[in-house]
Design an enzyme around this catalytic site. Structure first.
Site, PDB file in Angstrom:
ATOM      1  N   ASP A   1       0.850  -1.186   0.000  1.00 23.56           N
ATOM      2  CA  ASP A   1       0.000   0.000   0.000  1.00 23.56           C
ATOM      3  C   ASP A   1       0.892   1.245   0.000  1.00 23.56           C
ATOM      4  O   ASP A   1       1.682   1.448   0.923  1.00 23.56           O
ATOM      5  CB  ASP A   1      -0.901  -0.016   1.249  1.00 23.56           C
ATOM      6  CG  ASP A   1      -1.938   1.087   1.247  1.00 23.56           C
ATOM      7  OD1 ASP A   1      -2.087   1.760   0.211  1.00 23.56           O
ATOM      8  OD2 ASP A   1      -2.600   1.282   2.279  1.00 23.56           O
TER       9      ASP A   1
ATOM     10  N   ASP B   1      -2.893   2.221  -6.256  1.00 25.90           N
ATOM     11  CA  ASP B   1      -1.813   2.324  -5.262  1.00 25.90           C
ATOM     12  C   ASP B   1      -1.741   1.138  -4.307  1.00 25.90           C
ATOM     13  O   ASP B   1      -1.118   1.216  -3.263  1.00 25.90           O
ATOM     14  CB  ASP B   1      -1.946   3.621  -4.477  1.00 25.90           C
ATOM     15  CG  ASP B   1      -3.252   3.707  -3.697  1.00 25.90           C
ATOM     16  OD1 ASP B   1      -4.176   2.915  -3.999  1.00 25.90           O
ATOM     17  OD2 ASP B   1      -3.375   4.560  -2.800  1.00 25.90           O
ATOM     18  N   GLU B   2      -2.404   0.025  -4.660  1.00 23.40           N
ATOM     19  CA  GLU B   2      -2.394  -1.166  -3.802  1.00 23.40           C
ATOM     20  C   GLU B   2      -2.248  -2.422  -4.644  1.00 23.40           C
ATOM     21  O   GLU B   2      -2.757  -2.494  -5.767  1.00 23.40           O
ATOM     22  CB  GLU B   2      -3.715  -1.306  -3.043  1.00 23.40           C
ATOM     23  CG  GLU B   2      -3.986  -0.284  -1.981  1.00 23.40           C
ATOM     24  CD  GLU B   2      -5.335  -0.558  -1.326  1.00 23.40           C
ATOM     25  OE1 GLU B   2      -5.442  -1.527  -0.552  1.00 23.40           O
ATOM     26  OE2 GLU B   2      -6.289   0.186  -1.613  1.00 23.40           O
TER      27      GLU B   2
END
Length: 413
Positions: free
Chosen positions: A11, A114-115
């Site tokens: 993350d 973003d993960e």
């Protein structure tokens, strides 16, 4: 089997703001690092319209939250530095991150921009102990790409995601089965993945305040409060149970979909289903126009607090029917939505096949044949006389939250 799996959840810390800062520093090493001052990404810097998409840690100290209007954020911190988003930059940075992650395993699920989840089960022996490898990835990202990540290490996706949230920024955390009681159960119920505002209020009303208290509660009692499927799901999550595989998500362009941001938040099923009908009108028409069928329907929602969820269902037979897609979408949202007010609803159809290759359904009912003929007739009339020439009666009300065919300007030809 559960104990043998090893999952990492990566993350990016304050992703948009971090990527904005790195991009500016790459162009000018003397530039001010936005991460070191109260700053936020979102909206127009001069007009000061829009919402906070990401904020720096110094901005967080002023009580600024993701999703709040910039006007409110500026009242909390008048010196707040606001920069507009640059999504091309974020996509590029996300790809650079995925390139590094692919050095460690081919089994990657990009959960969002973003993960990502990494299934390290079959490759961890090549690199070393899990925590050592996670720290190696974290340090590589910081050194090679200039931004920081948190990494959660666990035997399944749920626990890995919970672990990556423990303490930020730039840290690795484990959450194995024997650590659940100490590390996860004392946490407030709202921190459990998939527990929205509405479900949290209902559980607090009966004295459930922590994840451990939810785990200890009888599922039969929760079913009456929250509905059967959702109750079973979050009770499993509270107990650390999740069998979902790490798998590559199907790109949107391999399906036909539509979504809409609502003019007001909605929290009742009837209104949500009306929005779904509007979306399905578009999706069904596009499938029929391209002479293709779908075999899977997915509903995606985003609530007022910008938490996203999606669920999907495989159909018994491939279809291009607006009615079948709509009925399936309504069943999905009824099963997994906890009535937390929604800001966005989307419908996506996947597993697309050419209708010429579809197996003939010998047991197709007369009702089904008539429905197909009706939908094709409506398509013909709308194509000839305009989309508004035929409307369903449910959209004739003056206070309808959406147009009868959502996104018709973009999608309906």
């Amino acid at each position: 089997m559960e104990q043998n799996r090893l999952i990492f959840h990566i993350d990016v810390n304050s992703a948009f703001l971090s990527w904005e800062s790195v991009d500016r520093l790459e162009k000018d090493p003397k530039a001010l690092d936005l991460r070191t001052i109260p700053s936020a990404v979102g909206g127009d810097e001069k007009a000061r319209h829009g919402i906070v998409l990401a904020k720096s840690i110094p901005a967080k100290k002023y009580g600024i939250t993701t999703g709040e209007p910039l006007v409110h954020a500026l009242k909390k911190c008048p010196e707040l530095k606001i920069v507009p988003p640059h999504f091309d930059t974020y996509i590029r940075k996300s790809r650079q991150l995925m390139d590094i992650l692919s050095d460690y395993t081919p089994d990657i699920e990009k959960f969002s921009i973003d993960e990502a989840f990494l299934d390290m089960t079959s490759t961890i022996h090549l690199f070393g102990p899990p925590l050592t490898v996670a720290n190696q990835i974290r340090e590589r990202v910081a050194k090679e790409l200039g931004f920081t990540v948190n990494i959660g290490i666990a035997p399944n996706k749920l626990l890995a995601k919970m672990a990556s949230d423990f303490k930020k920024p730039d840290m690795c955390h484990t959450l194995f089965s024997h650590e659940i009681e100490k590390k996860m159960w004392p946490l407030p119920i709202g921190e459990l993945f998939f527990v929205g505002h509405s479900a949290r209020k209902k559980m607090k009303s009966i004295g459930i305040h922590t994840i451990g208290e939810l785990a200890a509660c009888k599922v039969s009692y929760l079913k009456h409060l929250l509905g059967e499927k959702y109750a079973i799901l979050i009770h499993n999550y509270a107990c650390g149970i999740d069998h979902e595989p790490v798998e590559e998500r199907e790109p949107l362009n391999k399906g036909y979909g539509n979504s809409t941001t609502l003019s007001r938040d909605i929290d009742d099923l009837e209104a949500a289903c009306q929005v779904l009908l509007s979306l399905c009108e578009t999706v069904g028409a596009r499938l029929r126009q391209d002479r293709v069928l779908c075999d899977c329907v997915c509903v995606e929602i985003k609530d007022w607090d910008f938490h996203s969820q999606s669920h999907q269902m495989t159909l018994n037979n491939p279809t291009d029917s607006t009615s079948i897609i709509y009925e399936t979408a309504c069943k999905l949202i009824k099963d997994f939505w906890d009535k937390t007010p929604l800001r966005l609803i989307g419908v996506r159809t996947t597993k697309i096949t050419d209708e010429g290759y579809c197996q003939l359904n010998l047991f197709e009912s007369e009702q089904s044949r008539k429905r197909k003929e009706m939908e094709k007739a409506v398509d013909t009339i709308r194509n000839k006389f305009g989309t508004d020439s035929v409307k369903r009666a449910s959209f004739l009300k003056e206070d309808s939250i959406v147009d009868h065919v959502s996104g018709k300007e973009k999608h309906y030809h």
